[in-house]
Design an enzyme around this catalytic site. Structure first.
Site, PDB file in Angstrom:
ATOM      1  N   TYR A   1      -1.723  -0.581  10.766  1.00 43.93           N
ATOM      2  CA  TYR A   1      -1.679  -0.889   9.264  1.00 43.93           C
ATOM      3  C   TYR A   1      -0.442  -0.343   8.568  1.00 43.93           C
ATOM      4  O   TYR A   1       0.158  -0.955   7.926  1.00 43.93           O
ATOM      5  CB  TYR A   1      -2.971   0.060   8.775  1.00 43.93           C
TER       6      TYR A   1
ATOM      7  N   SER B   1       0.764  -1.128  -0.152  1.00 42.52           N
ATOM      8  CA  SER B   1      -0.130   0.062   0.075  1.00 42.52           C
ATOM      9  C   SER B   1       0.923   1.278  -0.116  1.00 42.52           C
ATOM     10  O   SER B   1       2.098   1.306   0.424  1.00 42.52           O
ATOM     11  CB  SER B   1      -0.799   0.029   1.237  1.00 42.52           C
TER      12      SER B   1
HETATM   13  N1  LIG Z   1      -8.851  -0.811  -1.173  1.00 43.31           N
HETATM   14  C1  LIG Z   1      -7.822  -0.216  -0.975  1.00 43.31           C
HETATM   15  O1  LIG Z   1      -7.912   1.335  -0.910  1.00 43.31           O
HETATM   16  C2  LIG Z   1      -6.198  -0.590  -0.832  1.00 43.31           C
HETATM   17  C3  LIG Z   1      -5.237   0.352  -1.069  1.00 43.31           C
HETATM   18  C4  LIG Z   1      -4.054   0.015  -0.840  1.00 43.31           C
HETATM   19  C5  LIG Z   1      -3.663  -1.230  -0.508  1.00 43.31           C
HETATM   20  N2  LIG Z   1      -4.743  -2.266  -0.209  1.00 43.31           N
HETATM   21  C6  LIG Z   1      -4.470  -3.603   0.031  1.00 43.31           C
HETATM   22  O2  LIG Z   1      -5.094  -4.522  -0.829  1.00 43.31           O
HETATM   23  C7  LIG Z   1      -5.521  -5.732  -0.407  1.00 43.31           C
HETATM   24  C8  LIG Z   1      -6.655  -6.022  -0.723  1.00 43.31           C
HETATM   25  O3  LIG Z   1      -7.614  -5.041  -0.133  1.00 43.31           O
HETATM   26  P1  LIG Z   1      -9.162  -5.010  -0.771  1.00 43.31           P
HETATM   27  O4  LIG Z   1      -9.338  -3.687  -0.694  1.00 43.31           O
HETATM   28  O5  LIG Z   1      -9.420  -5.958  -1.776  1.00 43.31           O
HETATM   29  O6  LIG Z   1     -10.082  -5.546   0.781  1.00 43.31           O
HETATM   30  P2  LIG Z   1     -11.384  -6.124   0.770  1.00 43.31           P
HETATM   31  O7  LIG Z   1     -12.366  -5.875  -0.156  1.00 43.31           O
HETATM   32  O8  LIG Z   1     -11.784  -6.098   2.262  1.00 43.31           O
HETATM   33  O9  LIG Z   1     -10.877  -7.751   0.580  1.00 43.31           O
HETATM   34  C9  LIG Z   1     -10.046  -8.509   1.443  1.00 43.31           C
HETATM   35  C10 LIG Z   1      -9.824  -9.799   1.161  1.00 43.31           C
HETATM   36  O10 LIG Z   1      -9.160 -10.468   2.057  1.00 43.31           O
HETATM   37  C11 LIG Z   1      -9.515 -11.657   2.859  1.00 43.31           C
HETATM   38  N3  LIG Z   1      -9.139 -11.626   4.057  1.00 43.31           N
HETATM   39  C12 LIG Z   1      -9.073 -10.773   5.020  1.00 43.31           C
HETATM   40  N4  LIG Z   1      -8.375 -11.409   6.105  1.00 43.31           N
HETATM   41  C13 LIG Z   1      -7.990 -12.690   5.801  1.00 43.31           C
HETATM   42  C14 LIG Z   1      -7.167 -13.680   6.382  1.00 43.31           C
HETATM   43  N5  LIG Z   1      -6.838 -13.704   7.775  1.00 43.31           N
HETATM   44  N6  LIG Z   1      -7.080 -14.921   5.808  1.00 43.31           N
HETATM   45  C15 LIG Z   1      -7.540 -14.932   4.257  1.00 43.31           C
HETATM   46  N7  LIG Z   1      -8.086 -14.121   3.750  1.00 43.31           N
HETATM   47  C16 LIG Z   1      -8.416 -12.853   4.311  1.00 43.31           C
HETATM   48  C17 LIG Z   1     -10.867 -11.196   2.527  1.00 43.31           C
HETATM   49  O11 LIG Z   1     -11.895 -12.419   2.847  1.00 43.31           O
HETATM   50  P3  LIG Z   1     -12.537 -12.800   4.249  1.00 43.31           P
HETATM   51  O12 LIG Z   1     -12.963 -11.553   4.938  1.00 43.31           O
HETATM   52  O13 LIG Z   1     -13.668 -13.614   4.184  1.00 43.31           O
HETATM   53  O14 LIG Z   1     -11.494 -13.563   4.682  1.00 43.31           O
HETATM   54  C18 LIG Z   1     -11.181 -10.615   1.337  1.00 43.31           C
HETATM   55  O15 LIG Z   1     -11.355 -11.788   0.235  1.00 43.31           O
HETATM   56  C19 LIG Z   1      -5.015  -5.788   1.072  1.00 43.31           C
HETATM   57  O16 LIG Z   1      -3.801  -6.134   1.390  1.00 43.31           O
HETATM   58  C20 LIG Z   1      -5.120  -4.137   1.436  1.00 43.31           C
HETATM   59  O17 LIG Z   1      -4.231  -3.674   2.547  1.00 43.31           O
HETATM   60  C21 LIG Z   1      -6.088  -1.835  -0.413  1.00 43.31           C
END
Ligand SMILES: NC(=O)c1ccc[n+]([C@@H]2O[C@H](COP(=O)([O-])OP(=O)(O)OC[C@H]3O[C@@H](n4cnc5c(N)ncnc54)[C@H](OP(=O)(O)O)[C@@H]3O)[C@@H](O)[C@H]2O)c1
Length: 243
Positions: A157, A144
């Site tokens: 975070y 991120s």
């Molecule tokens: N969205 C943003 O603005 C953003 C920006 C920069 C970086 N990121 C990074 O991108 C990645 C994905 O984010 P996203 O925005 O797609 O989030 P999201 O929509 O909340 O999806 C998160 C995914 O991770 C899974 N997950 C969470 N905890 C887990 C665990 N302990 N074991 C296995 N699976 C787990 C969730 O499924 P379950 O809840 O069913 O486990 C879901 O499939 C993250 O690493 C986040 O830090 C996001």
């Protein structure tokens, strides 16, 4: 279009929604076999079924919590055994708990570090021997911009993502002569469920999309093997101006 990833196998952690789902979809469209995971069984099963309906390659869904080493081991071995090896790992599963340091509980701290940092280590640790057997591979760690910009309320975070960047850079140097490439992708705001953590919504039009992050993964996979873009900062081109 020629499918460039036919006969390749990928694991995408947290592929049941958000960025991970779009990355899985993009890899499948290029012909890869893809295994996704998440904690919620129903969500994993629905996502795998929907990916299978639209994708060119085979799909599997494994219920696994990346905070647990045993789950990561089972995830990687299930995918590699079912599809005959492992070529690509996308460490994407992540959570965000934004609280002042003095309001953050020890459990919230532990959960954030375990998911965002230890999970990527556990999966990579198990994936590398399988990739060596194939003569190489590619590991993507979805970090991120919070890995290089700390902010108030971001202690857990920020720590998890700063740590992830450090681990990824060291790992890149550990495995480069095994023909395993490692890249950190650092997105800014992406329109997913995650957006609500920062008080935004998944619909803000200026935000990146999961497809944008997936495109970065595919583009890096297509780079000549001699070239490694080890760190990508992927920003929304026009975020709201600061007042
Ligand atoms: N969205 C943003 O603005 C953003 C920006 C920069 C970086 N990121 C990074 O991108 C990645 C994905 O984010 P996203 O925005 O797609 O989030 P999201 O929509 O909340 O999806 C998160 C995914 O991770 C899974 N997950 C969470 N905890 C887990 C665990 N302990 N074991 C296995 N699976 C787990 C969730 O499924 P379950 O809840 O069913 O486990 C879901 O499939 C993250 O690493 C986040 O830090 C996001």
């Amino acid at each position: 279009m020629a499918r460039e990833l036919t006969n390749q196998t990928a694991v995408v952690t947290g592929g049941s929604r958000g960025i991970g789902y779009r990355v899985a979809e993009a890899l499948l469209a290029e012909g890869a076999a893809v295994c996704i995971c998440g904690r919620d069984a129903e969500r994993v099963q629905k996502a795998a079924a929907s990916l299978a309906r639209n994708g060119a390659g085979p799909v599997d869904g494994v219920v696994a919590d990346v905070r647990r080493y045993e789950d990561c081991r089972r995830l990687i071995h299930t995918a590699a055994e079912r599809f005959g090896g492992l070529d690509i790992l996308v460490n994407n599963a992540g959570i965000g708990i934004m609280k002042r340091i003095d309001e953050l509980t020890a459990e919230e701290w532990d959960a954030t570090i375990a998911t965002n940092l230890s999970g990527a280590f556990y999966c990579s640790r198990e994936a590398i021997p399988w990739m060596r057997k194939r003569g190489g591979g590619y590991i993507f760690n979805i970090s991120s911009l919070a890995a290089i910009n700390a902010f108030a309320g971001g202690a857990a975070y920020n720590a998890s993502k700063f740590g992830l960047n450090g681990m990824t850079e060291a790992m890149m140097q550990d495995v480069r002569y095994d023909n395993i490439r490692v890249s950190t992708i650092m997105p800014g705001s992406v329109a997913t469920d995650f957006a609500s953590i920062f008080g935004g919504t998944a619909r803000d039009p200026w935000k990146l999309t999961g497809e944008d992050v997936a495109k970065a993964v595919l583009d890096l996979l297509k780079y000549p093997p001699r070239a490694l873009a080890s760190r990508i900062e992927l920003r929304p081109a026009q975020p709201p101006r600061r007042k």
